[in-house]
Design a protein around this motif. Structure first.
Motif, PDB file in Angstrom:
ATOM      1  N   LEU A 189      -4.670  -2.491  -6.643  1.00 58.02           N
ATOM      2  CA  LEU A 189      -4.583  -1.471  -5.405  1.00 58.02           C
ATOM      3  C   LEU A 189      -4.677   0.115  -6.013  1.00 58.02           C
ATOM      4  O   LEU A 189      -5.430   0.512  -5.295  1.00 58.02           O
ATOM      5  CB  LEU A 189      -3.412  -1.731  -4.650  1.00 58.02           C
ATOM      6  N   LEU A 190      -3.977   0.168  -7.079  1.00 57.74           N
ATOM      7  CA  LEU A 190      -3.993   1.847  -7.680  1.00 57.74           C
ATOM      8  C   LEU A 190      -5.302   1.926  -8.092  1.00 57.74           C
ATOM      9  O   LEU A 190      -5.929   3.100  -7.891  1.00 57.74           O
ATOM     10  CB  LEU A 190      -2.815   1.835  -8.544  1.00 57.74           C
ATOM     11  N   THR A 240      -0.526  -4.666  -7.823  1.00 57.46           N
ATOM     12  CA  THR A 240      -0.425  -3.245  -7.549  1.00 57.46           C
ATOM     13  C   THR A 240      -1.244  -2.511  -8.687  1.00 57.46           C
ATOM     14  O   THR A 240      -1.882  -1.293  -7.912  1.00 57.46           O
ATOM     15  CB  THR A 240       1.114  -2.814  -7.966  1.00 57.46           C
ATOM     16  N   VAL A 266       1.472   2.150  -3.342  1.00 55.92           N
ATOM     17  CA  VAL A 266       0.177   2.850  -4.084  1.00 55.92           C
ATOM     18  C   VAL A 266       0.016   4.322  -3.715  1.00 55.92           C
ATOM     19  O   VAL A 266      -0.331   5.043  -4.617  1.00 55.92           O
ATOM     20  CB  VAL A 266      -0.986   1.879  -3.577  1.00 55.92           C
ATOM     21  N   GLU A 267       0.274   4.705  -2.468  1.00 60.03           N
ATOM     22  CA  GLU A 267       0.501   6.020  -2.075  1.00 60.03           C
ATOM     23  C   GLU A 267       1.444   6.957  -2.897  1.00 60.03           C
ATOM     24  O   GLU A 267       1.150   8.190  -3.391  1.00 60.03           O
ATOM     25  CB  GLU A 267       0.711   6.271  -0.604  1.00 60.03           C
ATOM     26  N   TYR A 269      -0.098   7.150  -6.358  1.00 58.85           N
ATOM     27  CA  TYR A 269      -1.195   8.147  -6.247  1.00 58.85           C
ATOM     28  C   TYR A 269      -0.815   9.537  -6.411  1.00 58.85           C
ATOM     29  O   TYR A 269      -1.133  10.461  -6.962  1.00 58.85           O
ATOM     30  CB  TYR A 269      -2.095   7.964  -5.158  1.00 58.85           C
ATOM     31  N   ASP A 270       0.363   9.848  -5.578  1.00 58.60           N
ATOM     32  CA  ASP A 270       0.836  11.237  -5.282  1.00 58.60           C
ATOM     33  C   ASP A 270       1.467  11.670  -6.690  1.00 58.60           C
ATOM     34  O   ASP A 270       1.402  12.838  -7.164  1.00 58.60           O
ATOM     35  CB  ASP A 270       1.835  11.311  -4.142  1.00 58.60           C
ATOM     36  N   GLU A 302      -8.234   0.862  -6.892  1.00 58.73           N
ATOM     37  CA  GLU A 302      -9.191   1.062  -5.712  1.00 58.73           C
ATOM     38  C   GLU A 302      -8.860   2.527  -5.035  1.00 58.73           C
ATOM     39  O   GLU A 302      -9.597   3.147  -4.868  1.00 58.73           O
ATOM     40  CB  GLU A 302      -8.883   0.096  -4.869  1.00 58.73           C
ATOM     41  N   ARG A 303      -7.450   2.747  -5.245  1.00 59.98           N
ATOM     42  CA  ARG A 303      -7.178   4.187  -4.679  1.00 59.98           C
ATOM     43  C   ARG A 303      -7.757   5.263  -5.518  1.00 59.98           C
ATOM     44  O   ARG A 303      -7.944   6.295  -5.088  1.00 59.98           O
ATOM     45  CB  ARG A 303      -5.750   4.462  -4.522  1.00 59.98           C
ATOM     46  N   PRO A 349       0.811  -1.214   0.047  1.00 62.75           N
ATOM     47  CA  PRO A 349       0.066   0.164  -0.036  1.00 62.75           C
ATOM     48  C   PRO A 349       0.940   1.262  -0.087  1.00 62.75           C
ATOM     49  O   PRO A 349       0.465   2.276  -0.626  1.00 62.75           O
ATOM     50  CB  PRO A 349      -0.902  -0.079   1.250  1.00 62.75           C
TER      51      PRO A 349
END
Length: 258
Positions: A142-143, A139, A100-101, A104-105, A145-146, A97
């Motif tokens: 997960l991305l 990954t 993923v953060e 995302y950033d 979802e984010r 995770p």
């Protein structure tokens, strides 16, 4: 004394790659003052991993700055660790995770906006190892979802299909416009630049020295230390030498009467 953290980067001919990795390790040192943090490369850049280990006294933990399982993680790093008196290998950084953060950033820094960009491609280096592909797919999920359920398709710069440009074309054919590319690379390099060029929307920068990545490096280091050391099987005893056969000669009895 804490074991030395040896961060293992792949290496790149891109002159921006080494400074990017050094900036990441500077963040790691800030988060864990007093920890000996060193760098070793698999190829292309110095210091090479064997040289780093040769000059590292005492126990060490090799933390791959690699984002999935593959040949380097499964073969090259364990072989390098075996040549050191006391070294173990941590898990690769992904999937996790914290990655993923960071992804995302980086997308938002590049101008991602969910109202305007309806799909993304997660661009990775690529590997023929099926475990590496599974890690990248995880990954991507997960991305997605984010990003609130936005489709995210994993694609590769080499070794495995689909290529990043092919994934962009496939999403365009399905009606998506201005497709973003999330750069699943630790540092700048040829693959990252090639992948970014395929975007029809924002092209995110590599993960670089993102704070979440620095925290993840330390997380993998701590996880490796928490695992019990694998027990080494005792060496088999040598087989006993075959018994030497001795020939006994019996002399005939002469001159004995009944």
């Amino acid at each position: 004394m804490q074991p030395t953290l040896v961060a293992v980067a792949h290496g790149s001919r891109d002159p921006r790659a080494l400074p990017a990795v050094q900036d990441l390790l500077a963040r790691v040192r800030e988060l864990r003052p007093g920890l000996d943090v060193r760098l070793g490369h698999i190829e292309l850049n110095r210091p090479l991993l064997p040289d780093t280990l040769r000059h590292t006294a005492g126990p060490a933990v090799l933390v791959p700055l690699l984002l999935s399982r593959g040949h380097h993680v499964k073969r090259d790093l364990p072989e390098a660790a075996a040549a050191h008196a006391d070294a173990r290998v941590a898990a690769p950084l992904g999937p996790h995770p914290l990655l993923v953060e960071a992804l995302y950033d980086r997308l938002h820094e590049a101008g991602w906006h969910p109202a305007r960009h309806t799909a993304a491609v997660l661009a990775a280096a690529g590997s023929r190892d099926p475990d590496a592909a599974a890690d990248t797919r995880r990954t991507a999920a997960l991305l997605s979802e984010r990003l609130g359920g936005v489709p995210v398709v994993p694609a590769y710069a080499s070794a495995a299909p689909p290529a990043v440009a092919e994934a962009v074309r496939a999403l365009t054919a399905r009606g998506h416009r201005r497709i973003a590319v999330a750069s699943y690379f630790t540092a700048p390099g040829r693959f990252a630049a090639q992948s970014a060029a395929a975007a029809t929307g924002p092209a995110a920068a590599p993960l670089g020295d993102h704070p979440a990545l620095a925290r993840l490096v330390l997380r993998r280091y701590d996880e490796a230390l928490a695992l019990p050391r694998p027990r080494t099987a005792p060496a088999p005893l040598p087989a006993p030498a075959p018994a030497r056969r001795t020939r006994v000669r019996i002399a005939p009895i002469v001159g004995v009467s009944g």
